[in-house]
Design a protein around this motif. Sequence first.
Motif, PDB file in Angstrom:
ATOM      1  N   ASN A   1       0.889  -1.216  -0.074  1.00  0.00           N
ATOM      2  CA  ASN A   1      -0.169   0.137  -0.165  1.00  0.00           C
ATOM      3  C   ASN A   1       0.878   1.186   0.182  1.00  0.00           C
ATOM      4  OD1 ASN A   1      -1.838   2.182   0.693  1.00  0.00           O
ATOM      5  ND2 ASN A   1      -3.033   0.550   1.754  1.00  0.00           N
ATOM      6  N   TYR A   2       1.251   1.880  -1.311  1.00  0.00           N
ATOM      7  CA  TYR A   2       2.083   3.018  -0.974  1.00  0.00           C
ATOM      8  C   TYR A   2       1.611   4.235  -0.903  1.00  0.00           C
ATOM      9  CZ  TYR A   2       6.064   0.219  -3.508  1.00  0.00           C
ATOM     10  OH  TYR A   2       6.813  -0.722  -3.674  1.00  0.00           O
TER      11      TYR A   2
ATOM     12  N   ILE B   1       5.939   3.076  -6.874  1.00  0.00           N
ATOM     13  CA  ILE B   1       4.428   3.882  -6.824  1.00  0.00           C
ATOM     14  C   ILE B   1       3.505   4.016  -7.751  1.00  0.00           C
ATOM     15  CG2 ILE B   1       3.904   6.212  -5.928  1.00  0.00           C
ATOM     16  CD1 ILE B   1       6.468   6.542  -4.469  1.00  0.00           C
ATOM     17  N   ALA B   2       4.083   4.395  -9.015  1.00  0.00           N
ATOM     18  CA  ALA B   2       3.120   4.535 -10.183  1.00  0.00           C
ATOM     19  C   ALA B   2       2.348   3.443 -10.538  1.00  0.00           C
ATOM     20  CB  ALA B   2       4.003   4.787 -11.242  1.00  0.00           C
ATOM     21  N   THR B   3       2.717   2.118 -10.027  1.00  0.00           N
ATOM     22  CA  THR B   3       2.157   1.039 -10.438  1.00  0.00           C
ATOM     23  C   THR B   3       0.870   0.547  -9.591  1.00  0.00           C
ATOM     24  OG1 THR B   3       3.591  -0.574  -9.288  1.00  0.00           O
ATOM     25  CG2 THR B   3       4.221   0.278 -11.679  1.00  0.00           C
TER      26      THR B   3
ATOM     27  N   SER C   1      -2.373   1.865  -6.665  1.00  0.00           N
ATOM     28  CA  SER C   1      -3.729   2.794  -6.796  1.00  0.00           C
ATOM     29  C   SER C   1      -3.833   3.067  -5.009  1.00  0.00           C
ATOM     30  CB  SER C   1      -5.091   2.462  -7.256  1.00  0.00           C
ATOM     31  OG  SER C   1      -5.479   1.107  -6.813  1.00  0.00           O
ATOM     32  N   PHE C   2      -4.416   4.132  -4.636  1.00  0.00           N
ATOM     33  CA  PHE C   2      -4.859   4.139  -3.237  1.00  0.00           C
ATOM     34  C   PHE C   2      -6.148   4.812  -3.193  1.00  0.00           C
ATOM     35  CE2 PHE C   2      -4.630   6.885   0.343  1.00  0.00           C
ATOM     36  CZ  PHE C   2      -4.580   6.038   1.520  1.00  0.00           C
ATOM     37  N   LEU C   3      -7.225   4.692  -2.496  1.00  0.00           N
ATOM     38  CA  LEU C   3      -8.410   5.079  -2.324  1.00  0.00           C
ATOM     39  C   LEU C   3      -8.797   4.802  -3.807  1.00  0.00           C
ATOM     40  CD1 LEU C   3      -7.786   7.990   0.194  1.00  0.00           C
ATOM     41  CD2 LEU C   3      -8.980   5.872   0.606  1.00  0.00           C
ATOM     42  N   TRP C   4      -9.474   6.178  -4.314  1.00  0.00           N
ATOM     43  CA  TRP C   4     -10.046   6.229  -5.605  1.00  0.00           C
ATOM     44  C   TRP C   4      -9.142   6.800  -6.866  1.00  0.00           C
ATOM     45  CZ3 TRP C   4     -10.370  10.478  -2.304  1.00  0.00           C
ATOM     46  CH2 TRP C   4      -9.703  11.261  -2.865  1.00  0.00           C
ATOM     47  N   PHE C   5      -7.817   6.901  -6.637  1.00  0.00           N
ATOM     48  CA  PHE C   5      -7.088   7.199  -7.598  1.00  0.00           C
ATOM     49  C   PHE C   5      -5.763   6.567  -8.065  1.00  0.00           C
ATOM     50  CE2 PHE C   5      -6.428   9.412  -3.529  1.00  0.00           C
ATOM     51  CZ  PHE C   5      -4.944   9.248  -3.163  1.00  0.00           C
ATOM     52  N   ASP C   6      -5.284   6.578  -8.795  1.00  0.00           N
ATOM     53  CA  ASP C   6      -4.120   5.908  -9.354  1.00  0.00           C
ATOM     54  C   ASP C   6      -2.663   6.830  -9.034  1.00  0.00           C
ATOM     55  OD1 ASP C   6      -1.698   4.606 -10.514  1.00  0.00           O
ATOM     56  OD2 ASP C   6      -2.985   4.284 -12.378  1.00  0.00           O
ATOM     57  N   LEU C   7      -1.917   6.208  -8.191  1.00  0.00           N
ATOM     58  CA  LEU C   7      -0.757   7.019  -7.748  1.00  0.00           C
ATOM     59  C   LEU C   7       0.223   7.460  -8.693  1.00  0.00           C
ATOM     60  CD1 LEU C   7       0.123   5.077  -4.299  1.00  0.00           C
ATOM     61  CD2 LEU C   7      -1.110   7.190  -4.520  1.00  0.00           C
ATOM     62  N   GLY C   8      -0.006   6.880  -9.845  1.00  0.00           N
ATOM     63  CA  GLY C   8       0.980   7.287 -10.853  1.00  0.00           C
ATOM     64  C   GLY C   8       0.441   8.219 -12.055  1.00  0.00           C
ATOM     65  N   GLN C   9      -0.903   8.651 -11.845  1.00  0.00           N
ATOM     66  CA  GLN C   9      -1.650   9.493 -12.711  1.00  0.00           C
ATOM     67  C   GLN C   9      -2.156  10.675 -12.130  1.00  0.00           C
ATOM     68  OE1 GLN C   9      -1.934   8.709 -15.991  1.00  0.00           O
ATOM     69  NE2 GLN C   9      -0.844   6.803 -15.612  1.00  0.00           N
TER      70      GLN C   9
END
Length: 267
Positions: free
Chosen positions: A67-68, A172-174, A176-184
């Motif tokens: 979980n990043y 990190i970019a690969t 997601s967390f909650l509703w969003f993609d950490l890499g986007q």
Amino acid sequence: METTSVFTFIKKYSVIIGILALLLLSGCQQNMAMEPIDPSSAGFFDQYFVLPFSQLIKWIAGIFNENYGLSIIIITLLIRFAIMPFILKQTKNGVQMKEKMNGMKPELDALNEKYKEKKDTESKAKMQQEMMQLYQKHDMNPLASLGGCLPMIIQMPILIGFYYAIRRTPEIATHSFLWFDLGQTDIILTVAAVVIYFFQFKVSQIGMDPKMKQQMAFMGMLSPIMIGIISLSAPSALPLYWAVGGIFMIVQTLISRKIYTTAAASN
């Protein structure tokens, strides 16, 4: 009387320095931020700031099942707790300085009025001498305010190192967390970070002299705007980091101001 030095410059223009740091971070992305960090990375800053943070991000994420997002939140809070004693000391000194300035203001105004029309060198020297006597009378050290720049000096390399660790840890970019993609890029999180930092600036102005508030108004708008601009072209892991840090600073400022203001009032 205001003491002029590099330290008073940093203290007085700390908001500007913070914004310039954000601009530097944004401008350096093409040269540095997209290169993954690894033990072979050259340079003192990479080895002792960026790489340790990158390894810590991955280690904590591993503890929480990769979980990043949670890892970034935990490290952000750890950093804020680590520098909190310096911020609290700065707040305490600021409240004490304000109380002393309020006490000596009538005498200071009278002194300024006394020498208002006297512009010669001898009169200026006498005014400075009487002003120093006034500071001594009220047990006030004008150099004490120089300590206000210490939290800025301490936290900047730490926060910049963590920033680059987020940018240069490809794992990190690969995720997601909650509703969003950490890499986007995420618009909702970007807006949240902007609003939080604007509110944080307003909270930091509580109890500030109205003239100083007016002087800092433009910078208070510019800081969250720059965060928004950078976040719109960056992975959502960055506004997550800024949003969590901003919320922490808001709570810390409100609590510390209440504690030290109440303590000063009771004395």
